[in-house]
Design a protein around this motif. Structure first.
Motif, PDB file in Angstrom:
ATOM      1  N   UNK A 221     -14.167  -2.565 -14.421  1.00 42.57           N
ATOM      2  CA  UNK A 221     -12.995  -3.260 -13.901  1.00 42.57           C
ATOM      3  C   UNK A 221     -12.128  -2.354 -13.033  1.00 42.57           C
ATOM      4  N   UNK A 222     -12.215  -1.037 -13.236  1.00 48.12           N
ATOM      5  CA  UNK A 222     -11.335  -0.135 -12.493  1.00 48.12           C
ATOM      6  C   UNK A 222     -12.097   0.798 -11.562  1.00 48.12           C
ATOM      7  N   UNK A 223     -13.422   0.784 -11.599  1.00 48.48           N
ATOM      8  CA  UNK A 223     -14.170   1.744 -10.789  1.00 48.48           C
ATOM      9  C   UNK A 223     -13.892   1.545  -9.307  1.00 48.48           C
ATOM     10  N   UNK A 224     -13.737   0.275  -8.881  1.00 51.07           N
ATOM     11  CA  UNK A 224     -13.459   0.037  -7.462  1.00 51.07           C
ATOM     12  C   UNK A 224     -12.054   0.477  -7.090  1.00 51.07           C
ATOM     13  N   UNK A 225     -11.114   0.387  -8.051  1.00 54.08           N
ATOM     14  CA  UNK A 225      -9.786   0.912  -7.788  1.00 54.08           C
ATOM     15  C   UNK A 225      -9.833   2.434  -7.630  1.00 54.08           C
ATOM     16  N   UNK A 226     -10.644   3.087  -8.452  1.00 53.31           N
ATOM     17  CA  UNK A 226     -10.805   4.535  -8.324  1.00 53.31           C
ATOM     18  C   UNK A 226     -11.425   4.873  -6.970  1.00 53.31           C
ATOM     19  N   UNK A 227     -12.399   4.060  -6.565  1.00 55.89           N
ATOM     20  CA  UNK A 227     -13.017   4.265  -5.257  1.00 55.89           C
ATOM     21  C   UNK A 227     -11.984   4.116  -4.152  1.00 55.89           C
ATOM     22  N   UNK A 228     -11.115   3.115  -4.287  1.00 59.31           N
ATOM     23  CA  UNK A 228     -10.080   2.899  -3.260  1.00 59.31           C
ATOM     24  C   UNK A 228      -9.085   4.058  -3.227  1.00 59.31           C
ATOM     25  N   UNK A 229      -8.745   4.587  -4.400  1.00 59.00           N
ATOM     26  CA  UNK A 229      -7.852   5.744  -4.436  1.00 59.00           C
ATOM     27  C   UNK A 229      -8.488   6.901  -3.666  1.00 59.00           C
ATOM     28  N   UNK A 230      -9.774   7.103  -3.881  1.00 59.05           N
ATOM     29  CA  UNK A 230     -10.485   8.142  -3.158  1.00 59.05           C
ATOM     30  C   UNK A 230     -10.637   7.783  -1.682  1.00 59.05           C
ATOM     31  N   UNK A 231     -10.636   6.474  -1.410  1.00 59.60           N
ATOM     32  CA  UNK A 231     -10.929   5.940  -0.087  1.00 59.60           C
ATOM     33  C   UNK A 231      -9.754   6.076   0.867  1.00 59.60           C
ATOM     34  N   UNK A 232      -8.628   6.601   0.379  1.00 53.44           N
ATOM     35  CA  UNK A 232      -7.421   6.752   1.190  1.00 53.44           C
ATOM     36  C   UNK A 232      -6.920   5.421   1.748  1.00 53.44           C
ATOM     37  N   UNK A 233      -6.996   4.375   0.919  1.00 49.76           N
ATOM     38  CA  UNK A 233      -6.426   3.081   1.318  1.00 49.76           C
ATOM     39  C   UNK A 233      -5.045   2.899   0.714  1.00 49.76           C
TER      40      UNK A 233
ATOM     41  N   UNK B 228       5.035   7.821  -3.914  1.00 51.20           N
ATOM     42  CA  UNK B 228       3.747   7.880  -4.600  1.00 51.20           C
ATOM     43  C   UNK B 228       2.632   8.172  -3.611  1.00 51.20           C
ATOM     44  N   UNK B 229       2.703   7.500  -2.436  1.00 45.56           N
ATOM     45  CA  UNK B 229       1.682   7.726  -1.420  1.00 45.56           C
ATOM     46  C   UNK B 229       1.653   9.198  -1.015  1.00 45.56           C
ATOM     47  N   UNK B 230       2.818   9.778  -0.823  1.00 40.86           N
ATOM     48  CA  UNK B 230       2.914  11.174  -0.404  1.00 40.86           C
ATOM     49  C   UNK B 230       2.333  12.094  -1.469  1.00 40.86           C
ATOM     50  N   UNK B 231       2.559  11.753  -2.751  1.00 37.76           N
ATOM     51  CA  UNK B 231       2.036  12.581  -3.830  1.00 37.76           C
ATOM     52  C   UNK B 231       0.509  12.526  -3.896  1.00 37.76           C
ATOM     53  N   UNK B 232      -0.055  11.368  -3.614  1.00 39.62           N
ATOM     54  CA  UNK B 232      -1.478  11.165  -3.851  1.00 39.62           C
ATOM     55  C   UNK B 232      -2.352  11.521  -2.657  1.00 39.62           C
ATOM     56  N   UNK B 233      -1.853  11.332  -1.462  1.00 38.40           N
ATOM     57  CA  UNK B 233      -2.683  11.593  -0.298  1.00 38.40           C
ATOM     58  C   UNK B 233      -3.034  13.073  -0.207  1.00 38.40           C
ATOM     59  N   UNK B 234      -4.316  13.348   0.040  1.00 38.21           N
ATOM     60  CA  UNK B 234      -4.821  14.716   0.158  1.00 38.21           C
ATOM     61  C   UNK B 234      -4.533  15.546  -1.084  1.00 38.21           C
ATOM     62  N   UNK B 235      -4.417  14.873  -2.238  1.00 38.33           N
ATOM     63  CA  UNK B 235      -4.226  15.596  -3.490  1.00 38.33           C
ATOM     64  C   UNK B 235      -5.602  16.008  -4.004  1.00 38.33           C
ATOM     65  N   UNK B 236      -5.930  17.287  -3.893  1.00 37.45           N
ATOM     66  CA  UNK B 236      -7.287  17.726  -4.213  1.00 37.45           C
ATOM     67  C   UNK B 236      -7.608  17.583  -5.692  1.00 37.45           C
ATOM     68  N   UNK B 237      -6.610  17.767  -6.562  1.00 36.70           N
ATOM     69  CA  UNK B 237      -6.857  17.609  -8.003  1.00 36.70           C
ATOM     70  C   UNK B 237      -7.268  16.179  -8.301  1.00 36.70           C
ATOM     71  N   UNK B 238      -6.523  15.232  -7.748  1.00 38.97           N
ATOM     72  CA  UNK B 238      -6.820  13.823  -7.990  1.00 38.97           C
ATOM     73  C   UNK B 238      -8.162  13.432  -7.379  1.00 38.97           C
ATOM     74  N   UNK B 239      -8.447  13.928  -6.168  1.00 38.63           N
ATOM     75  CA  UNK B 239      -9.730  13.619  -5.532  1.00 38.63           C
ATOM     76  C   UNK B 239     -10.893  14.151  -6.363  1.00 38.63           C
ATOM     77  N   UNK B 240     -10.736  15.349  -6.879  1.00 41.20           N
ATOM     78  CA  UNK B 240     -11.812  15.924  -7.677  1.00 41.20           C
ATOM     79  C   UNK B 240     -12.063  15.100  -8.933  1.00 41.20           C
ATOM     80  N   UNK B 241     -10.987  14.725  -9.632  1.00 40.20           N
ATOM     81  CA  UNK B 241     -11.144  13.944 -10.856  1.00 40.20           C
ATOM     82  C   UNK B 241     -11.753  12.579 -10.554  1.00 40.20           C
TER      83      UNK B 241
END
Length: 869
Positions: free
Chosen positions: A390-402, A413-426
């Motif tokens: 149910x959430x895998x596509x949301x995780x993909x979108x987070x990685x997808x920079x949408x 929130x957008x500023x915190x998450x964009x290009x956040x390498x820790x979040x991208x790695x997880x």
């Protein structure tokens, strides 16, 4: 210990006991302690004789002379004395000697005084010392009967809140005491004392957890009571409790009453929340079966209260801990809460969940958004497949920079998450886990795989993606391509096109009965063929990037694919896109790391029939071998030479015998001429296998048909099929003659004398194996070798060094010389000597004592301080 060492040790300890200020650093004293521990462990105790003191007499005299309670004694000497007492006392017989002489009473009588409470470094050393004494039954018995006051001192330290270093030592001491008292079998008269100490520790810990005690002599002596945090004792006690539970091999039982105490602390002492959660997680992981209904209700109510108090981080952690074995209704609620940060980012289902807005507002108002979202994504990898899907596509979108589209109203929130390498790695690691779990379960959803591939491709194509994310990204690609190729293993790539065609279809029924539309992914019209075509172009582009780290990561990705379980599907994709040629071209990269990675990529190509044939069509085998040989002999950096040696070891068994000579010569020079010990050891690994195979061939052929082995052409000039003169002797000589002409004897004798420890150790191991095989025949083999005058003398082997046209002349030992060396040397003893520590002070303890004495002598300048770093 040797007499010369003891004489110098006595002088050093005498100097230390009378020094008011030291010109030694603490590291030097620590090395001296390490030497003493090592020598006592590996050498017998020296007894008193002819007026010479034994090592125990020397140690006891020093410990009697140093008064650790006296203010005038240097603090480093006090710490050294206490640590020395602990090291000597670890031996039960030595501790018994100290007891009978009264030293233990005199030494620890002073240590337990109130004055010691002000000397924090000494107090920390005392706790370390006591841990050593508790290692045997006599020491534990002594402690239980006469020194249990130190247990009270340790708890006072925990309550003090002063010096985290001392608190840590006290915590480790209490934990060690608990474990030893619980596990060591004691005599009947000490069992009750042991149980008393265990009960005391248990009660004291829980008392501190429930209500931290402020009034103690330790607090008064260590500073202003007002500066002590009221929760410090509780937190320290919880950390000890956690360590004790971690040491409990068969798990631990948490009584319901104690669980309620922990939950009370969780609510009222926020600083201790995370340690409490760790303890509860550990207890929960050690239990089996469903959770009791009343306990389940308690936990749910605790989570609700934490949310009401806006302690969102702790509430989410509790939910993520207990969301697996609860009853269905509560489990679904906890899973939904655990994953709420993901849904909050994507603005989906937020209003439907009570406290949803509280969670999002809390994370927006603090810098914890990324942390909470990362924890939620990590939790998603552990929940059941339905909740994760149910959430895998949301995780993909987070990685997808949408996120700009999904969070247009939450700019922070957008500023915190964009290009956040820790979040991208997880996010990437969670997607990889999801793919691996589906592959293990045999679930294949082509549409979902395609959408994930499209997302990964966009991140791969992004020139701003940092290299550390690119590494995790390529590992995720490897898992996804293995899943895809495993589902379509027999599809062939068209021969007349550059592109591939793993799958002839782009949509179909999902194996698990679900659809991509239902899971919430984008339904963009995209095929895996187009994604993989773009991926091959992107990878090839990465191998030409200006950053060498990116080039190296791309090469390693293709190497990982060839070594993965993708099988022929991966090979077809690499061949059809000519990526194997791009890999070979990287062998000439200007960066040594890339050259090394490119050489490593050739090994799986050599061992794959299709890839090896494809590579040979591009570059002839002789030219390939020549290029690798040139790198091993002439490259200025060690990394490519190491990879080249490994590649030559693989090529030796895959190329024609006409190339064997240059490979053997190069690997001989890698041992005798290369300055890098790792290159030498890798080359010796080849020679070890070479010798082992030849010896096995000798034994097999002589036992089977009475003839010598059929050696490969050009390797030694030994006539094939030659009759052996006796069951063993002549065969040994013939094999050693071959080893002489191929360079084996030169390599091993040169490596045995090498100054690098690892090189000499490996050579000694090979020689021991040879001697073991030849033992029954060595003496007679010498006689046989004397009947062959050509082999009695050392011979000169010409080894070409390549490009510059010069030659290297190596003198190879005669067979007789080599056999005599095997007979005359105790190789096992030599291996033991070589394998000792490379630390000069550990290998030669006397040199440390001499350096200390030189620094302590009166004619030395005061600024002359020994520094052992």
């Amino acid at each position: 210990m040797e007499k010369a060492y003891l004489d110098k040790l006595e002088k050093v300890l005498s100097h230390l006991s009378h020094q008011k200020s030291l010109r030694l650093d603490d590291t030097c004293l620590q090395k001296l302690l390490d030497n003493i521990r090592n020598l006592r462990k590996n050498t017998p105790e020296t007894k008193s004789n002819d007026g010479c003191l034994s090592d125990m007499d020397i140690f006891q005299r020093f410990l009697d002379d140093v008064d650790v309670t006296q203010e005038g004694v240097d603090e480093s000497v006090k710490v050294f004395a206490v640590r020395l007492f602990g090291i000597i006392g670890e031996d039960e017989e030595a501790f018994k000697h100290f007891l009978s002489s009264g030293l233990v009473t005199r030494f620890y009588g002073g240590l337990s005084s109130k004055l010691m409470c002000q000397d924090l470094s000494v107090l920390s050393a005392v706790f370390v010392c006591l841990r050593g004494l508790l290692s045997h039954k006599l020491g534990l018995t002594w402690f239980l009967q006469t020194a249990s006051d130190f247990c009270h001192i340790a708890f006072d330290v925990l309550k003090s809140g002063k010096s985290l270093f001392v608190i840590s030592s006290a915590q480790e001491f209490i934990t060690e005491l608990w474990g030893r008292a619980k596990n060591l079998a004691l005599s009947e008269e000490t069992v009750s004392e042991s149980n008393t100490v265990l009960k005391q520790i248990h009660q004291e810990l829980w008392t501190m957890i429930e209500a931290p005690v402020k009034d103690s002599i330790m607090i008064a002596s260590l500073g202003d009571e007002s500066s002590v945090s009221p929760d410090q004792g509780c937190l320290s006690a919880l950390e000890v409790l956690k360590q004790i539970y971690e040491r409990t091999e068969d798990g631990f039982h948490l009584e319901r009453e104690k669980f309620d105490v922990l939950m009370k602390c969780l609510l009222h002492k926020p600083s201790s929340a995370m340690v409490i959660v760790d303890i509860v997680q550990q207890w929960y992981s050690n239990t089996e079966g469903p959770v009791a209904d009343d306990l389940e209700k308690t936990i749910i109510s605790i989570v609700h209260r934490l949310l009401d108090e806006k302690r969102v981080d702790t509430a989410l952690t509790m939910a993520q801990t207990f969301c697996f074995r609860f009853s269905p209704g509560n489990r679904e609620w906890l899973q939904e809460l655990s994953l709420l940060p993901i849904q909050g980012v994507m603005c989906t289902q937020l209003s439907n969940f009570p406290h949803g807005q509280v969670v999002l507002s809390h994370m927006q108002g603090r810098r914890s958004f990324t942390q909470a979202l990362s924890a939620a994504i990590t939790c998603a990898a552990q929940v059941d497949d339905k909740a994760m899907s149910a959430v895998i596509c949301d995780i993909v979108k987070i990685l997808h920079n949408t996120l700009n589209r999904c969070l247009s109203s939450h700019a922070l929130v957008v500023k915190q998450l964009q290009q956040n390498t820790v979040l991208q790695r997880i996010a990437l690691e969670t997607i990889k886990h999801f793919i691996d779990r589906r592959r293990a379960s045999g679930i294949f959803d082509l549409n979902l795989v395609t959408q994930i591939s499209k997302c990964l491709l966009e991140v791969t194509e992004d020139s701003q993606t940092p290299v550390q994310i690119l590494m995790v990204l390529f590992r995720t690609w490897t898992s996804l391509l293995n899943l895809y190729c495993g589902h379509e293993p027999d599809v062939k790539a068209p021969a007349d096109t550059k592109g591939h065609n793993f799958a002839s279809h782009t949509k179909g029924d999902n194996s698990d009965g679900s659809s991509c539309a239902n899971s919430g992914c984008d339904s963009t019209n995209v095929t895996m063929d187009s994604v993989l075509d773009s991926l091959s172009f992107c990878v090839e582009k990465k191998m030409c990037d200006l950053q060498w780290e990116i080039r190296d990561t791309a090469v390693e990705f293709l190497t990982g694919l060839m070594n993965s379980e993708g099988g022929c599907g991966m090979e077809q994709w690499i061949l059809s896109n000519r990526l194997h040629i791009s890999l070979w071209q990287c062998v000439r990269d200007q960066e040594s790391y890339v050259r090394a990675s490119a050489l490593k990529s050739v090994s799986p190509m050599v061992e794959s029939r299709s890839l090896w044939q494809g590579l040979q069509q591009h570059i002839p085998t002789t030219e390939l071998v020549r290029r690798v040989v040139d790198i091993v002999r002439n490259d200025s950096e060690a990394f490519p030479r190491r990879a080249g040696v490994d590649l030559l070891s693989v090529l030796f068994s895959h190329v024609s015998p006409v190339n064997h000579g240059v490979i053997l010569t190069t690997l001989q020079l890698a041992v005798t001429k290369d300055f890098d010990w790792d290159v030498q050891v890798k080359a010796l690994n080849f020679w070890e296998k070479f010798v082992e195979q030849e010896m096995k061939g000798m034994l097999h052929n002589t036992e089977a048909d009475g003839h010598l082995p059929n050696y490969a052409a050009g390797l030694g000039g030994i006539q094939t099929g030659q009759k052996r003169k006796s069951p063993d002797e002549a065969c040994v000589v013939q094999l050693l003659e071959k080893f002489q002409k191929t360079g084996v004897l030169t390599v091993l004798l040169s490596a045995l004398q090498d100054c690098d420890q690892s090189v000499g150790e490996k050579a000694c191991q090979i020689l021991i194996a040879m001697k073991h095989t030849f033992t029954a025949s060595l003496n007679q083999a010498i006689i046989e070798s004397t009947k062959k005058p050509k082999c009695d003398q050392d011979i000169t082997v010409v080894a070409e060094t390549g490009g510059n046209g010069t030659n290297t002349y190596v003198c190879a030992p005669s067979v007789e010389t080599f056999i005599s060396m095997l007979n005359d040397h105790d190789l096992h003893k030599k291996l033991s000597v070589i394998s000792q520590s490379s630390d000069e002070y550990m290998r030669n303890p006397m040199s440390l004592l001499e350096d200390i004495l030189n620094s302590l002598s009166d004619d030395q300048n005061e600024d002359n301080i020994i520094d052992c770093y």
